[in-house]
Scaffold this motif. Structure first.
Motif, PDB file in Angstrom:
ATOM      1  N   PHE A 177      24.813  -9.557  49.396  1.00 37.51           N
ATOM      2  CA  PHE A 177      25.080  -8.207  49.896  1.00 37.51           C
ATOM      3  C   PHE A 177      25.723  -7.381  48.794  1.00 37.51           C
ATOM      4  N   ASP A 178      25.246  -6.148  48.607  1.00 34.02           N
ATOM      5  CA  ASP A 178      25.708  -5.272  47.537  1.00 34.02           C
ATOM      6  C   ASP A 178      26.880  -4.418  48.031  1.00 34.02           C
ATOM      7  N   GLU A 179      28.100  -4.929  47.821  1.00 38.34           N
ATOM      8  CA  GLU A 179      29.300  -4.205  48.244  1.00 38.34           C
ATOM      9  C   GLU A 179      29.498  -2.916  47.447  1.00 38.34           C
ATOM     10  N   ALA A 180      29.188  -2.958  46.150  1.00 38.29           N
ATOM     11  CA  ALA A 180      29.377  -1.773  45.317  1.00 38.29           C
ATOM     12  C   ALA A 180      28.535  -0.606  45.823  1.00 38.29           C
ATOM     13  N   GLY A 199      40.082   9.082  48.194  1.00 36.42           N
ATOM     14  CA  GLY A 199      40.762   7.803  48.007  1.00 36.42           C
ATOM     15  C   GLY A 199      39.943   6.655  48.569  1.00 36.42           C
ATOM     16  N   LEU A 200      40.368   5.431  48.231  1.00 40.43           N
ATOM     17  CA  LEU A 200      39.683   4.214  48.679  1.00 40.43           C
ATOM     18  C   LEU A 200      40.723   3.205  49.136  1.00 40.43           C
ATOM     19  N   LYS A 214      34.053  -0.354  41.642  1.00 42.57           N
ATOM     20  CA  LYS A 214      33.013   0.044  40.688  1.00 42.57           C
ATOM     21  C   LYS A 214      32.035   1.025  41.314  1.00 42.57           C
ATOM     22  N   GLY A 215      31.584   0.737  42.536  1.00 40.19           N
ATOM     23  CA  GLY A 215      30.654   1.641  43.201  1.00 40.19           C
ATOM     24  C   GLY A 215      31.282   2.983  43.498  1.00 40.19           C
ATOM     25  N   PHE A 216      32.536   2.958  43.922  1.00 37.12           N
ATOM     26  CA  PHE A 216      33.285   4.175  44.216  1.00 37.12           C
ATOM     27  C   PHE A 216      33.418   5.033  42.966  1.00 37.12           C
TER      28      PHE A 216
END
Length: 353
Positions: A177-180, A199-200, A214-216
Motif C-alpha cells: 500500500f502506497d502511504e506516501a 499541517g500533518l 514525503k508524500g505531504f
C-alpha cells in the motif's frame, strides 16, 4: 471383543493410553484412528470405542506435522488494530474461507507486540505446524522472521506477503500500500481549495524517513509551498486517544495552520470533537482531511473528507497471488510486487479557504 477400559477422567489421554487399554501396538492404534493401513473393521471399532471411553482427543499439531495440511493457510500479523490492518486480515480470511480453506490467525494482538525473539518463536511455531501456505503481514516484523519464512518456503510451503511501499522487496509475492500517495492526495486536495498553511498529524511513533511526510512534502513543493516542521505533529497515543491528545497540542499553539491532514479517521473524528468543544468550527475555522475512509469517516459528527485505504483490494490481490501459486506451483512467475493506492472522497470536513 470389547475393551476393558477404565472410567474416563479429566487427565488428557495419549495414544499410548489407547494402546495399553486395547492391548494393541501404538502403530496399529494410530492407523485405526487415521483410517490408514490395513486395519480390520473390528479392530478399528475396538480402538474407537476405547477412544470414546477415555475421551481421547488426537494431537492436532502432531497429526499436521506428519503431512502438510492440505486445507490450512496460516495468517501471520503482529498488528490487530482498530483500523485498516485488521480489516485486511478479516478480508483475506473471509476470501480464503469462501474458497474452502481453514485460516487461523497467528498474532500478538497489537502492533509491535513482542521482542524479536518472540516474533521468531511465533513464526517458527506456525512454520512447524506445516500449513499449506502462509500469508504474512510485514508491518512491524523483524528481519529474522523472514528467515523463518524462507525455511518454510524451502520445505515446499507457499508464501504471500502484504505491507507498505517503503519496505524492502522480498523474494515472495507482496502486495504493498502506497502511504506516501495517500498524504500526497490529501495535501493536494487542500492546496486546490486554496490552503497554503497545512499541517500533518501522524499518531504513534514515526518511522525514519516517514513515507507519509514525503508524500505531504511533495504536494507542497509542487505548489511552491514550504513544509513547516512545527506543523508536523505526532503523539504516542493512537486512534481516538491520539486525536484527543492532538487537539490539546493544536489548541496550545499560537500560529495555527488553516488545514490539517490527520492519518486515520478515528483520530480525526476525536480531534474535531475536541476542538469544536473549545469553540473552533470545522470546516469554517479549520479544514481537515483524514485517511482510510472507514465507516467512521462518513458517520462522524462532521463527515470526513478522507483518502481511502482499500483493504479489500489488497486482500483480493493477496488471495489471487496465493491461489495462483497453489494452483500452478513451479509454473508461477517470479515474485510479484503489486502496488495499491487509495482514492479521495470529499465530504464536509474540507472547504475552500
Amino acid at each position: 471383543m470389547k475393551s476393558d477400559v477404565a472410567a474416563s477422567s479429566t487427565t488428557a489421554r495419549t495414544i499410548y493410553d489407547l494402546a495399553r487399554a486395547t492391548g494393541l501396538s501404538k502403530t496399529t492404534v494410530s492407523s485405526a484412528l487415521s483410517g490408514n493401513g490395513r486395519i480390520s473393521p473390528a479392530t478399528r471399532e475396538r480402538v474407537l470405542e476405547a477412544a470414546r471411553a477415555l475421551n481421547y482427543e488426537g494431537n492436532y499439531y502432531a497429526q499436521r506435522l506428519k503431512r502438510r495440511c492440505t486445507k490450512t493457510i496460516g495468517l501471520f500479523s503482529l498488528d490487530l488494530d482498530l483500523g485498516a490492518e485488521t480489516q485486511k486480515i478479516k478480508a483475506i480470511q473471509r476470501k480464503l474461507t469462501e474458497r474452502g480453506y481453514d485460516v487461523p490467525i497467528s498474532s500478538y494482538g497489537s502492533y509491535g507486540g513482542g521482542e524479536t525473539v518472540e516474533q521468531i518463536t511465533l513464526m517458527s511455531t506456525l512454520r512447524r505446524q506445516r500449513p499449506l501456505a502462509i500469508v504474512c503481514s510485514l508491518r512491524g516484523i523483524a528481519p529474522e522472521v523472514l528467515g523463518e519464512l524462507r525455511r518454510y518456503a524451502e520445505d515446499g510451503g507457499v508464501v504471500a506477503c502484504y505491507g507498505f511501499l517503503d519496505q524492502e522487496a522480498t523474494e515472495f509475492d507482496c502486495v504493498v500500500f502506497d502511504e506516501a500517495d495517500n498524504t500526497y492526495q490529501a495535501a493536494r486536495h487542500l492546496l486546490e481549495l486554496g490552503h497554503r498553511d497545512i499541517g500533518l498529524y501522524i499518531p504513534g511513533a514515526r518511522r525514519p524517513q516517514e513515507p507519509r511526510v514525503k508524500g505531504f512534502e511533495q504536494a507542497l513543493r509542487e505548489r511552491g509551498c514550504t513544509l513547516q516542521p512545527e506543523w508536523i505533529f505526532s503523539t504516542p497515543e493512537l486512534y481516538d486517544s491520539g486525536g484527543a491528545a492532538m487537539a490539546k497540542l493544536f489548541l496550545k499553539i499560537k500560529r495555527r495552520p488553516t488545514a490539517l491532514c490527520i492519518v486515520n479517521d478515528y483520530a480525526a473524528s476525536a480531534f474535531i470533537n475536541e476542538i469544536q468543544r473549545a469553540g473552533l468550527r470545522v470546516p469554517d475555522d479549520l479544514s481537515v482531511v483524514s485517511h482510510d475512509d472507514s465507516p467512521a469517516a462518513a458517520h462522524s459528527a462532521v463527515p470526513l473528507t478522507s483518502v481511502s485505504h482499500p483493504f479489500d483490494v489488497v486482500a483480493a490481490h493477496v488471495v489471487e497471488c496465493l491461489c495462483e501459486r497453489l494452483n500452478n506451483g513451479a509454473q508461477s512467475p517470479d515474485a510479484r510486487r503489486i502496488v495499491v493506492r487509495g482514492e479521495l472522497k470529499a465530504r464536509q470536513s474540507s472547504a475552500p479557504l
